[in-house]
Design a protein around this motif. Structure first.
Motif, PDB file in Angstrom:
ATOM      1  N   GLN A 285       0.842  -1.193   0.000  1.00 46.73           N
ATOM      2  CA  GLN A 285       0.000   0.000   0.000  1.00 46.73           C
ATOM      3  C   GLN A 285       0.881   1.247   0.000  1.00 46.73           C
ATOM      4  N   GLY A 286       0.541   2.198  -0.873  1.00 47.53           N
ATOM      5  CA  GLY A 286       1.286   3.441  -0.941  1.00 47.53           C
ATOM      6  C   GLY A 286       2.543   3.376  -1.793  1.00 47.53           C
ATOM      7  N   TYR A 287       2.791   2.241  -2.435  1.00 48.64           N
ATOM      8  CA  TYR A 287       3.995   2.101  -3.262  1.00 48.64           C
ATOM      9  C   TYR A 287       3.953   3.098  -4.419  1.00 48.64           C
ATOM     10  N   ASP A 288       5.103   3.677  -4.745  1.00 50.34           N
ATOM     11  CA  ASP A 288       5.182   4.715  -5.783  1.00 50.34           C
ATOM     12  C   ASP A 288       5.209   4.062  -7.175  1.00 50.34           C
ATOM     13  N   ILE A 289       4.044   3.645  -7.635  1.00 51.03           N
ATOM     14  CA  ILE A 289       3.936   2.974  -8.928  1.00 51.03           C
ATOM     15  C   ILE A 289       4.305   3.913 -10.062  1.00 51.03           C
ATOM     16  N   GLY A 290       3.920   5.183  -9.943  1.00 52.24           N
ATOM     17  CA  GLY A 290       4.183   6.136 -11.008  1.00 52.24           C
ATOM     18  C   GLY A 290       5.661   6.287 -11.312  1.00 52.24           C
ATOM     19  N   THR A 291       6.490   6.303 -10.276  1.00 52.95           N
ATOM     20  CA  THR A 291       7.931   6.463 -10.472  1.00 52.95           C
ATOM     21  C   THR A 291       8.571   5.204 -11.023  1.00 52.95           C
ATOM     22  N   HIS A 292       8.209   4.045 -10.477  1.00 55.43           N
ATOM     23  CA  HIS A 292       8.939   2.814 -10.775  1.00 55.43           C
ATOM     24  C   HIS A 292       8.295   1.949 -11.869  1.00 55.43           C
ATOM     25  N   PHE A 293       7.009   2.171 -12.147  1.00 55.76           N
ATOM     26  CA  PHE A 293       6.343   1.366 -13.179  1.00 55.76           C
ATOM     27  C   PHE A 293       5.467   2.212 -14.106  1.00 55.76           C
ATOM     28  N   GLY A 294       5.807   3.498 -14.234  1.00 55.41           N
ATOM     29  CA  GLY A 294       5.060   4.399 -15.114  1.00 55.41           C
ATOM     30  C   GLY A 294       5.959   4.961 -16.205  1.00 55.41           C
ATOM     31  N   PRO A 295       6.131   4.267 -17.313  1.00 50.86           N
ATOM     32  CA  PRO A 295       7.026   4.720 -18.387  1.00 50.86           C
ATOM     33  C   PRO A 295       6.584   6.030 -19.016  1.00 50.86           C
ATOM     34  N   ARG A 296       7.558   6.672 -19.678  1.00 50.67           N
ATOM     35  CA  ARG A 296       7.276   7.927 -20.376  1.00 50.67           C
ATOM     36  C   ARG A 296       6.665   7.685 -21.750  1.00 50.67           C
ATOM     37  N   TYR A 297       6.746   6.462 -22.253  1.00 53.05           N
ATOM     38  CA  TYR A 297       6.215   6.145 -23.575  1.00 53.05           C
ATOM     39  C   TYR A 297       4.865   5.430 -23.434  1.00 53.05           C
ATOM     40  N   GLU A 298       4.194   5.203 -24.552  1.00 51.11           N
ATOM     41  CA  GLU A 298       2.883   4.554 -24.541  1.00 51.11           C
ATOM     42  C   GLU A 298       3.046   3.029 -24.579  1.00 51.11           C
ATOM     43  N   PRO A 299       2.039   2.296 -24.088  1.00 48.31           N
ATOM     44  CA  PRO A 299       2.101   0.828 -24.157  1.00 48.31           C
ATOM     45  C   PRO A 299       2.318   0.340 -25.584  1.00 48.31           C
ATOM     46  N   TRP A 300       3.244  -0.581 -25.713  1.00 50.05           N
ATOM     47  CA  TRP A 300       3.612  -1.230 -26.977  1.00 50.05           C
ATOM     48  C   TRP A 300       4.395  -0.325 -27.927  1.00 50.05           C
ATOM     49  N   ASP A 301       4.830   0.887 -27.462  1.00 50.09           N
ATOM     50  CA  ASP A 301       5.915   1.545 -28.176  1.00 50.09           C
ATOM     51  C   ASP A 301       7.156   0.670 -28.040  1.00 50.09           C
ATOM     52  N   GLN A 302       7.241   0.022 -26.886  1.00 51.85           N
ATOM     53  CA  GLN A 302       8.201  -1.042 -26.641  1.00 51.85           C
ATOM     54  C   GLN A 302       7.428  -2.251 -26.120  1.00 51.85           C
ATOM     55  N   ARG A 303       8.064  -3.396 -26.148  1.00 52.68           N
ATOM     56  CA  ARG A 303       7.388  -4.624 -25.764  1.00 52.68           C
ATOM     57  C   ARG A 303       7.006  -4.607 -24.285  1.00 52.68           C
ATOM     58  N   LEU A 304       5.793  -5.080 -23.971  1.00 46.56           N
ATOM     59  CA  LEU A 304       5.375  -5.231 -22.589  1.00 46.56           C
ATOM     60  C   LEU A 304       6.165  -6.353 -21.924  1.00 46.56           C
ATOM     61  N   CYS A 305       6.625  -6.119 -20.706  1.00 44.13           N
ATOM     62  CA  CYS A 305       7.271  -7.174 -19.925  1.00 44.13           C
ATOM     63  C   CYS A 305       6.199  -7.918 -19.132  1.00 44.13           C
TER      64      CYS A 305
END
Length: 515
Positions: A285-305
């Motif tokens: 709870q409260g984990y900073d998802i935006g910083t660590h799992f929020g890329p600057r590009y759009e989904p599938w500009d690069q492959r999803l992990c």
């Protein structure tokens, strides 16, 4: 074919109808299709490594696994019956080996034969292929048709940035592509540099025994938790049997992959919101998802992990692993000095910093004495090259399972060979009318490992047979059902012979039956 009607030198040692370069997932697939659909067709596979499997023989780092389900990454004709659909590298290699054994392919593989060049003679209608054996000896093979199934990775070296002060670090450096078999990470503080598929695979695998594992990333990637098992597929297999269940599950998963990709491209905000919801359920709870799992590009500009059963998020939640999003300022004796000023202590640093691409395994091509410049060629139907006769290559999808494309290319190759036999033609070559207007890279993809090397590869056009489709539906229409004689593919016979060749296969000239 009557002896007098063979092309010159067809009886020389090492001649086969088709020579396949590479004994990985693709090369074994080509051989199995030829075995099934052209039973009189002779072939040999040349493999530079000492075992089959390609990528799945090369990578031995902890946790190595597929990043797509084995119902689609596996072959259409060989049901996947393993417990997990996101399978380990060893399980995938065992599957490839079992497939090769069942189809009688193993005796046709020549291990320790690295292909270094291939020369086409229009007069003879033959490729002469030079391979270097592991003992240093150079050997020659000749063939009517050449199929390059080397993938697009450089198997000799991965990508390694030049980190400032790297020589000051007193710990252990490892690259996933060259993982020591006897390395013990128990009790170590491990830092994995990189945010791609290799990095998110390594962290939970190492966290079981390491003191702590940190994923150090300059920028985050999109990470999708998926189930490692498919309960519906298991139920269908019990009710319908392996083969029918595999076929239905494969169709289901193709539809799901297509849906996710199209949704990502058309409605990226919806996909980002869905990913964040799934991640929030597995992270503290409260984990900073935006910083660590929020890329600057759009989904599938690069492959999803993908992470099976959310193992990366579970390792973070347990405290055994963490993610740091920062830049490396320099290495120190005891770890990594970050741009933020913090020191990240480490005993072991794993550089999961990506792979290098290598076109056609680094082999050189010549056509009638003229070197082939790959960037000057255009891809035809995603599997042949303009101006290069009797050659096919297998490159799978980026936005879906690799083997979906390979299976279609193999079926097309058999249809093409059958048609050539039926009409008495020995050679075929895609004819491009020239001009560079509208050309694009072979893989129009933003990933760093692609951008570093893609200029050395063939290029694609914007339309028609010169486009590298990333759509399974379009490829089914073009490769499985499209016309062989489309006016672009030119047919002929060697100039040194006038006799019409007799078909080399007793297969139906209209093409193979799809599994």
């Amino acid at each position: 074919m009557h002896e007098a009607e063979k092309p010159p030198h067809a009886d020389r040692a090492g001649y086969v109808d088709t020579l396949i370069v590479g004994a990985g997932l693709s090369g074994i697939g080509v051989a199995c299709h030829l075995r099934r659909d052209r039973p009189r067709h002779s072939y040999t596979i040349l493999e530079g490594r000492g075992d089959l499997g390609g990528t799945w023989d090369l990578f031995r780092y902890p946790g190595v696994r597929s990043d797509s389900d084995l119902h689609t990454l596996g072959y259409a004709f060989k049901p996947w019956t393993g417990e997990k659909v996101i399978a380990s590298g060893q399980a995938i290699q065992d599957y490839i080996r079992e497939t090769a054994g069942q189809h009688g392919v193993l005796p046709h593989i020549r291990f320790g034969h690295k292909v270094i060049r291939a020369d086409w003679s229009g007069a003879e209608g033959l490729w002469t292929v030079e391979a270097r054996r592991t003992d240093g000896e150079h050997v020659l093979h000749t063939c009517r048709f050449l199929v390059v199934s080397t993938g697009y990775y450089d198997y000799d070296a991965g990508h390694l940035p030049d980190f400032p002060g790297q020589d000051r670090f007193k710990g252990t450096f490892l690259h996933p592509q060259h993982w020591p078999r006897d390395f013990d990470h128990t009790g170590r503080r491990v830092v994995v540099i990189g945010s791609g598929a290799t990095g998110v695979t390594l962290v939970p695998a190492l966290a079981d025994r390491a003191r702590h594992v940190t994923l150090l990333q300059r920028s985050p990637s999109y990470v999708l938790p998926v189930a490692s098992k498919d309960a519906l597929a298991d139920a269908m297999r019990r009710l319908l049997g392996d083969r029918l269940a595999h076929r239905l599950t494969r169709r289901k998963n193709i539809a799901a992959q297509t849906f996710v990709y199209r949704l990502s491209r058309r409605h990226p905000r919806i996909v980002k919101k869905l990913l964040r919801t799934l991640q929030r359920r597995l992270l503290p709870q409260g984990y900073d998802i935006g910083t660590h799992f929020g890329p600057r590009y759009e989904p599938w500009d690069q492959r999803l992990c993908v992470v099976p059963d959310g193992d990366l998020f579970k390792a973070i939640s347990s405290g055994r692993a963490s993610v740091v999003t920062d830049r490396i300022a320099a290495f120190a004796e005891e770890g990594i000095q970050l741009a933020s000023g913090a020191l990240l202590e480490a005993d072991t640093v794993v550089t999961a910093t990506g792979l290098n691409l290598l076109a056609f395994g680094g082999m050189r091509l010549e056509v009638d004495g003229t070197p082939v410049s790959l960037p000057d060629t255009r891809v035809y139907k995603g599997c042949m090259l303009s101006g290069v006769p009797n050659l096919a290559f297998t490159v799978g999808y980026i936005n879906a399972s690799w083997t979906l494309k390979v299976d279609l290319v193999c079926a097309y190759l058999c249809r093409l060979l059958n048609r050539m036999d039926a009409t008495g033609r020995w050679t075929c070559v895609p004819h491009h009318d020239g001009g560079d207007a509208g050309t694009r890279p072979l893989m129009d993809f933003a990933a760093g490992y692609v951008q570093r090397s893609i200029d050395a590869f063939p290029r694609q056009g914007d339309a028609g047979p010169w486009r590298m489709n990333m759509s399974y539906k379009e490829d089914v229409r073009e490769l499985r059902h499209g016309r062989i004689e489309d006016g672009v593919l030119r047919f002929g016979n060697p100039t040194e012979r006038t006799a019409t060749p007799e078909p080399m296969s007793s297969a139906d000239p209209t093409g193979p039956t799809e599994p």
